[in-house]
Enzyme design. Structure first.
Site, PDB file in Angstrom:
ATOM      1  N   ASP A  72       0.959  -1.054   0.120  1.00 23.09           N
ATOM      2  CA  ASP A  72       0.012   0.029   0.093  1.00 23.09           C
ATOM      3  C   ASP A  72       0.855   1.191   0.064  1.00 23.09           C
ATOM      4  OD1 ASP A  72      -2.541   1.395  -0.064  1.00 23.09           O
ATOM      5  OD2 ASP A  72      -2.676   1.280   2.131  1.00 23.09           O
ATOM      6  N   ASN A 116     -10.736  -2.311  -5.775  1.00 28.92           N
ATOM      7  CA  ASN A 116      -9.861  -1.231  -6.452  1.00 28.92           C
ATOM      8  C   ASN A 116     -10.388  -0.679  -7.836  1.00 28.92           C
ATOM      9  OD1 ASN A 116      -6.785  -2.370  -5.044  1.00 28.92           O
ATOM     10  ND2 ASN A 116      -8.198  -0.550  -4.243  1.00 28.92           N
TER      11      ASN A 116
HETATM   12  C1  IPE Z   1      -6.184  -2.393  -1.126  1.00 20.67           C
HETATM   13  O1  IPE Z   1      -5.391  -0.860  -1.111  1.00 20.67           O
HETATM   14  C2  IPE Z   1      -5.146  -3.540  -1.036  1.00 20.67           C
HETATM   15  C3  IPE Z   1      -4.208  -3.319  -1.903  1.00 20.67           C
HETATM   16  C4  IPE Z   1      -2.952  -2.977  -1.392  1.00 20.67           C
HETATM   17  C5  IPE Z   1      -4.245  -3.789  -3.034  1.00 20.67           C
HETATM   18  P1  IPE Z   1      -6.133   0.132  -0.910  1.00 20.67           P
HETATM   19  O2  IPE Z   1      -5.401   1.092  -0.699  1.00 20.67           O
HETATM   20  O3  IPE Z   1      -7.347   0.353  -1.622  1.00 20.67           O
HETATM   21  O4  IPE Z   1      -6.912  -0.212   0.608  1.00 20.67           O
HETATM   22  P2  IPE Z   1      -7.756   0.431   1.362  1.00 20.67           P
HETATM   23  O5  IPE Z   1      -9.310   0.483   0.684  1.00 20.67           O
HETATM   24  O6  IPE Z   1      -7.331   1.827   1.659  1.00 20.67           O
HETATM   25  O7  IPE Z   1      -7.967  -0.265   2.725  1.00 20.67           O
HETATM   26  C1  IPE Z   2      -1.166   0.233  -3.524  1.00 25.30           C
HETATM   27  O1  IPE Z   2      -1.174   1.751  -3.503  1.00 25.30           O
HETATM   28  C2  IPE Z   2      -1.543  -0.141  -4.775  1.00 25.30           C
HETATM   29  C3  IPE Z   2      -2.806  -0.554  -5.115  1.00 25.30           C
HETATM   30  C4  IPE Z   2      -3.850  -0.664  -4.371  1.00 25.30           C
HETATM   31  C5  IPE Z   2      -3.127  -0.988  -6.621  1.00 25.30           C
HETATM   32  P1  IPE Z   2      -2.479   2.751  -3.637  1.00 25.30           P
HETATM   33  O2  IPE Z   2      -2.649   2.956  -4.899  1.00 25.30           O
HETATM   34  O3  IPE Z   2      -3.554   2.074  -2.726  1.00 25.30           O
HETATM   35  O4  IPE Z   2      -1.514   3.897  -3.026  1.00 25.30           O
HETATM   36  P2  IPE Z   2      -2.209   4.897  -1.657  1.00 25.30           P
HETATM   37  O5  IPE Z   2      -2.850   3.969  -0.618  1.00 25.30           O
HETATM   38  O6  IPE Z   2      -3.596   5.724  -2.352  1.00 25.30           O
HETATM   39  O7  IPE Z   2      -1.258   5.868  -1.631  1.00 25.30           O
HETATM   40 MG    MG Z   3      -3.967   2.225  -0.804  1.00 18.01          MG
END
Ligand code: IPE
Ligand code: IPE
Ligand code: MG
Length: 238
Positions: free
Chosen positions: A26, A74
């Protein structure tokens, strides 16, 4: 940092190497934003630690490594970001396949619903080419949601019962595990989440019943071997 694995970590009496490490990757978007770049820049940067940590885990003797890269939730993101991610994943599976010599068995966990034919094709090719590799299993949780997985398992259990293959007396924890995408693999010992969020985000709920949880505030693109060492030390001593 040298990318050579420092084996000192395994020398202490108290160090136990988890059999199955599962990582919620994340913070890619925030990492990019801090640098004044679009979120997609962070996603691209996030592929490097996946490769580095896979290599380190292989050398440390971790048997199963799971990366959570895209959840069933997502899809709610901007079309442009989702499109970019899907193309990135397509190229990433090709890259993984070319590293198959490393004796890593690559598996996709999640649903192929809504994935492009091209991505599904690359996933299948990579899985086929690496299916006999036996040093480590690398699960890519892409379009993965734990509740989806549990619903899918329940449907299949009911089908098998209706077909007379399964009797309800045979329903045990092991039987249910064998209906999950992670069939045949050990449960998760250690979950790692980057970027400081204290959430599970619909990740491996069944398989992580007894897992330890280690969270770092650092964003995924900055995750390196030092973080991995810290997480394994925590696992061994807590
Ligand atoms: C979901 O990421 C888990 C992954 C890294 C794929 P998100 O960044 O979308 O998670 P939430 O919704 O903030 O928990
Ligand atoms: C994790 O990084 C990757 C995916 C869930 C695809 P994020 O895209 O969630 O990045 P933040 O959490 O918004 O910074
Ligand atoms: Mg995230």
């Amino acid at each position: 940092m040298s990318d050579k694995v420092d084996f000192k970590i395994v020398e202490g009496d108290n160090i136990k190497i988890p059999k199955h490490i599962a990582i919620i990757c994340d913070g890619n978007g925030r990492w990019a934003k801090r640098r004044g770049f679009p979120r997609t820049f962070g996603h691209k940067a996030g592929t490097r630690p996946i490769e580095d940590i896979t290599k380190s885990c292989l050398e440390l003797g971790v048997k199963v490594l799971t990366f959570y890269v895209f959840s069933t939730e997502n899809w709610n993101r901007d079309n442009e970001e989702v499109d970019f991610l899907m193309k990135l994943f397509t190229r990433f599976f090709v890259k993984l396949r070319n590293k198959a010599g490393k004796n890593i068995k690559v598996k996709h966990i999640g649903t192929t619903d809504n994935l492009s034919h091209k991505l599904i094709d690359e996933i299948k090719k990579t899985e086929r080419l690496t299916e006999n590799n036996s040093d480590m299993v690398l699960n890519i949780a892409l379009n993965y949601g734990s509740r989806y997985e549990i619903i899918n398992a329940i449907k299949n259990i009911i089908c098998d019962r209706d077909a007379g293959i399964l009797h309800e007396n045979k329903i045990t924890e092991d039987l249910i595990s064998s209906y999950m995408f992670t069939k045949g693999l050990p449960d998760v010992d250690l979950i790692i989440r980057t970027s400081g969020e204290m959430r599970i985000s619909n990740f491996l709920l069944w398989q992580s019943a007894n897992a330890k949880l280690w969270i770092t505030k650092d964003f995924w693109p900055d995750f390196n071997y030092e973080h991995l060492k810290e997480a394994i030390k925590f696992y061994s001593t807590s």
